[in-house]
Design a protein around this motif. Sequence first.
Motif, PDB file in Angstrom:
ATOM      1  N   ASP A   1      25.510  -6.791 -11.551  1.00 47.45           N
ATOM      2  CA  ASP A   1      25.073  -7.687 -12.621  1.00 47.45           C
ATOM      3  C   ASP A   1      25.300  -9.130 -12.199  1.00 47.45           C
ATOM      4  N   PHE A   2      24.234  -9.917 -12.247  1.00 55.55           N
ATOM      5  CA  PHE A   2      24.322 -11.360 -12.023  1.00 55.55           C
ATOM      6  C   PHE A   2      24.304 -12.003 -13.398  1.00 55.55           C
ATOM      7  N   ASN A   3      25.291 -12.853 -13.669  1.00 52.48           N
ATOM      8  CA  ASN A   3      25.364 -13.538 -14.953  1.00 52.48           C
ATOM      9  C   ASN A   3      25.156 -15.030 -14.705  1.00 52.48           C
ATOM     10  N   SER A   4      24.141 -15.595 -15.330  1.00 46.91           N
ATOM     11  CA  SER A   4      23.827 -17.016 -15.121  1.00 46.91           C
ATOM     12  C   SER A   4      25.019 -17.908 -15.483  1.00 46.91           C
ATOM     13  N   GLN A   5      25.852 -17.459 -16.402  1.00 44.74           N
ATOM     14  CA  GLN A   5      27.016 -18.243 -16.819  1.00 44.74           C
ATOM     15  C   GLN A   5      28.000 -18.478 -15.673  1.00 44.74           C
ATOM     16  N   ASP A   6      27.941 -17.622 -14.655  1.00 41.89           N
ATOM     17  CA  ASP A   6      28.847 -17.786 -13.513  1.00 41.89           C
ATOM     18  C   ASP A   6      28.508 -19.022 -12.678  1.00 41.89           C
ATOM     19  N   LEU A   7      27.274 -19.531 -12.785  1.00 40.57           N
ATOM     20  CA  LEU A   7      26.862 -20.697 -11.991  1.00 40.57           C
ATOM     21  C   LEU A   7      26.591 -21.946 -12.821  1.00 40.57           C
TER      22      LEU A   7
ATOM     23  N   TYR B   1      13.742  -9.969   6.140  1.00 36.22           N
ATOM     24  CA  TYR B   1      13.540 -11.387   6.411  1.00 36.22           C
ATOM     25  C   TYR B   1      14.837 -12.194   6.426  1.00 36.22           C
ATOM     26  N   LYS B   2      15.977 -11.486   6.369  1.00 37.51           N
ATOM     27  CA  LYS B   2      17.296 -12.130   6.436  1.00 37.51           C
ATOM     28  C   LYS B   2      17.433 -13.266   5.413  1.00 37.51           C
ATOM     29  N   LEU B   3      17.138 -12.928   4.170  1.00 42.65           N
ATOM     30  CA  LEU B   3      17.194 -13.917   3.093  1.00 42.65           C
ATOM     31  C   LEU B   3      18.648 -14.112   2.666  1.00 42.65           C
ATOM     32  N   PRO B   4      19.157 -15.344   2.713  1.00 44.19           N
ATOM     33  CA  PRO B   4      20.567 -15.590   2.415  1.00 44.19           C
ATOM     34  C   PRO B   4      20.865 -15.856   0.939  1.00 44.19           C
ATOM     35  N   PHE B   5      19.837 -15.913   0.106  1.00 41.75           N
ATOM     36  CA  PHE B   5      20.028 -16.279  -1.298  1.00 41.75           C
ATOM     37  C   PHE B   5      19.854 -15.060  -2.203  1.00 41.75           C
ATOM     38  N   ILE B   6      20.168 -15.250  -3.460  1.00 37.66           N
ATOM     39  CA  ILE B   6      20.144 -14.202  -4.470  1.00 37.66           C
ATOM     40  C   ILE B   6      18.705 -13.878  -4.873  1.00 37.66           C
ATOM     41  N   LEU B   7      18.384 -12.584  -4.935  1.00 37.39           N
ATOM     42  CA  LEU B   7      17.139 -12.129  -5.539  1.00 37.39           C
ATOM     43  C   LEU B   7      17.519 -11.306  -6.761  1.00 37.39           C
ATOM     44  N   LEU B   8      16.822 -11.537  -7.861  1.00 36.97           N
ATOM     45  CA  LEU B   8      17.087 -10.787  -9.087  1.00 36.97           C
ATOM     46  C   LEU B   8      15.891  -9.906  -9.430  1.00 36.97           C
ATOM     47  N   SER B   9      16.205  -8.687  -9.870  1.00 40.39           N
ATOM     48  CA  SER B   9      15.176  -7.750 -10.294  1.00 40.39           C
ATOM     49  C   SER B   9      14.900  -7.952 -11.779  1.00 40.39           C
ATOM     50  N   ASP B  10      13.650  -8.189 -12.105  1.00 39.86           N
ATOM     51  CA  ASP B  10      13.224  -8.435 -13.483  1.00 39.86           C
ATOM     52  C   ASP B  10      12.177  -7.385 -13.862  1.00 39.86           C
ATOM     53  N   SER B  11      12.515  -6.110 -13.631  1.00 40.29           N
ATOM     54  CA  SER B  11      11.537  -5.037 -13.808  1.00 40.29           C
ATOM     55  C   SER B  11      11.040  -4.920 -15.245  1.00 40.29           C
ATOM     56  N   ASP B  12      11.863  -5.324 -16.214  1.00 39.94           N
ATOM     57  CA  ASP B  12      11.419  -5.273 -17.613  1.00 39.94           C
ATOM     58  C   ASP B  12      10.747  -6.580 -18.057  1.00 39.94           C
ATOM     59  N   LYS B  13      10.620  -7.520 -17.132  1.00 36.64           N
ATOM     60  CA  LYS B  13       9.997  -8.832 -17.371  1.00 36.64           C
ATOM     61  C   LYS B  13      10.735  -9.637 -18.441  1.00 36.64           C
TER      62      LYS B  13
ATOM     63  N   PRO C   1      18.242 -20.485 -20.490  1.00 38.62           N
ATOM     64  CA  PRO C   1      18.950 -19.509 -21.315  1.00 38.62           C
ATOM     65  C   PRO C   1      19.976 -18.728 -20.493  1.00 38.62           C
ATOM     66  N   ASN C   2      20.977 -18.218 -21.173  1.00 39.01           N
ATOM     67  CA  ASN C   2      21.929 -17.331 -20.511  1.00 39.01           C
ATOM     68  C   ASN C   2      21.228 -16.006 -20.260  1.00 39.01           C
ATOM     69  N   PHE C   3      21.475 -15.424 -19.098  1.00 35.83           N
ATOM     70  CA  PHE C   3      20.848 -14.139 -18.804  1.00 35.83           C
ATOM     71  C   PHE C   3      21.708 -13.342 -17.833  1.00 35.83           C
ATOM     72  N   ILE C   4      21.478 -12.039 -17.848  1.00 35.59           N
ATOM     73  CA  ILE C   4      22.114 -11.124 -16.914  1.00 35.59           C
ATOM     74  C   ILE C   4      20.995 -10.281 -16.313  1.00 35.59           C
ATOM     75  N   ALA C   5      21.028 -10.120 -14.985  1.00 34.65           N
ATOM     76  CA  ALA C   5      20.026  -9.303 -14.299  1.00 34.65           C
ATOM     77  C   ALA C   5      20.672  -8.669 -13.078  1.00 34.65           C
ATOM     78  N   LYS C   6      20.052  -7.624 -12.558  1.00 30.52           N
ATOM     79  CA  LYS C   6      20.559  -6.946 -11.358  1.00 30.52           C
ATOM     80  C   LYS C   6      20.203  -7.760 -10.118  1.00 30.52           C
ATOM     81  N   ASP C   7      21.204  -7.974  -9.255  1.00 30.97           N
ATOM     82  CA  ASP C   7      20.958  -8.709  -8.008  1.00 30.97           C
ATOM     83  C   ASP C   7      20.573  -7.741  -6.894  1.00 30.97           C
ATOM     84  N   THR C   8      20.440  -8.263  -5.690  1.00 29.84           N
ATOM     85  CA  THR C   8      19.993  -7.481  -4.536  1.00 29.84           C
ATOM     86  C   THR C   8      20.889  -6.280  -4.260  1.00 29.84           C
ATOM     87  N   ASN C   9      22.157  -6.374  -4.626  1.00 27.72           N
ATOM     88  CA  ASN C   9      23.097  -5.278  -4.381  1.00 27.72           C
ATOM     89  C   ASN C   9      23.255  -4.350  -5.583  1.00 27.72           C
ATOM     90  N   GLY C  10      22.460  -4.578  -6.629  1.00 27.25           N
ATOM     91  CA  GLY C  10      22.554  -3.739  -7.808  1.00 27.25           C
ATOM     92  C   GLY C  10      23.662  -4.145  -8.761  1.00 27.25           C
TER      93      GLY C  10
END
Length: 152
Positions: free
Chosen positions: A21-27, A85-97, A10-19
């Motif tokens: 908006d990450f939009n799945s449509q961009d990838l 841990y010097k993670l080079p990839f995107i982490l998304l916050s899903d606080s509302d699940k 599904p298309n989704f938008i969530a906050k990334d590590t830098n706060g």
Amino acid sequence: MGLNIGDKIPNFIAKDTNGNDFNSQDLIGKKPLVIYFYPKDNTPGCTTQACTFRDQYEDFKDLGAEVIGVSSDSVASHQKFTQQYKLPFILLSDSDKNLRNLFGVPSSLFGLIPGRVTYVTDKTGTIIMIFDNMKAKGHISKALDAIRKLQQ
């Protein structure tokens, strides 16, 4: 009712590590994705899993894929986890699940622990592999194998 192999993510938008908006449509439509849901930052299994994805991140990049980790932790927690841990990839916050529910990721241990599930999509966003296992080991190698198969 969760997503299955052959479904489009599904298309989704969530906050990334830098706060931001990450939009799945961009990838979607540009590259294969490895989206892995994990229970919590800085816990033994989740740290092992994140560090293994980190150590093999270049392998995923070389195959044209992007890795995205998702948990209900806050952006601030993700920032600390990424820096520590010097993670080079995107982490998304899903606080509302919302993402967990959108994908249909189950909880385990009587619903007390958020599930650990890895989804691999092809370039079009079609799911080609799902690995649902609470053990952190295995997710990375299975995801890498699925991405390699796309190249054949």
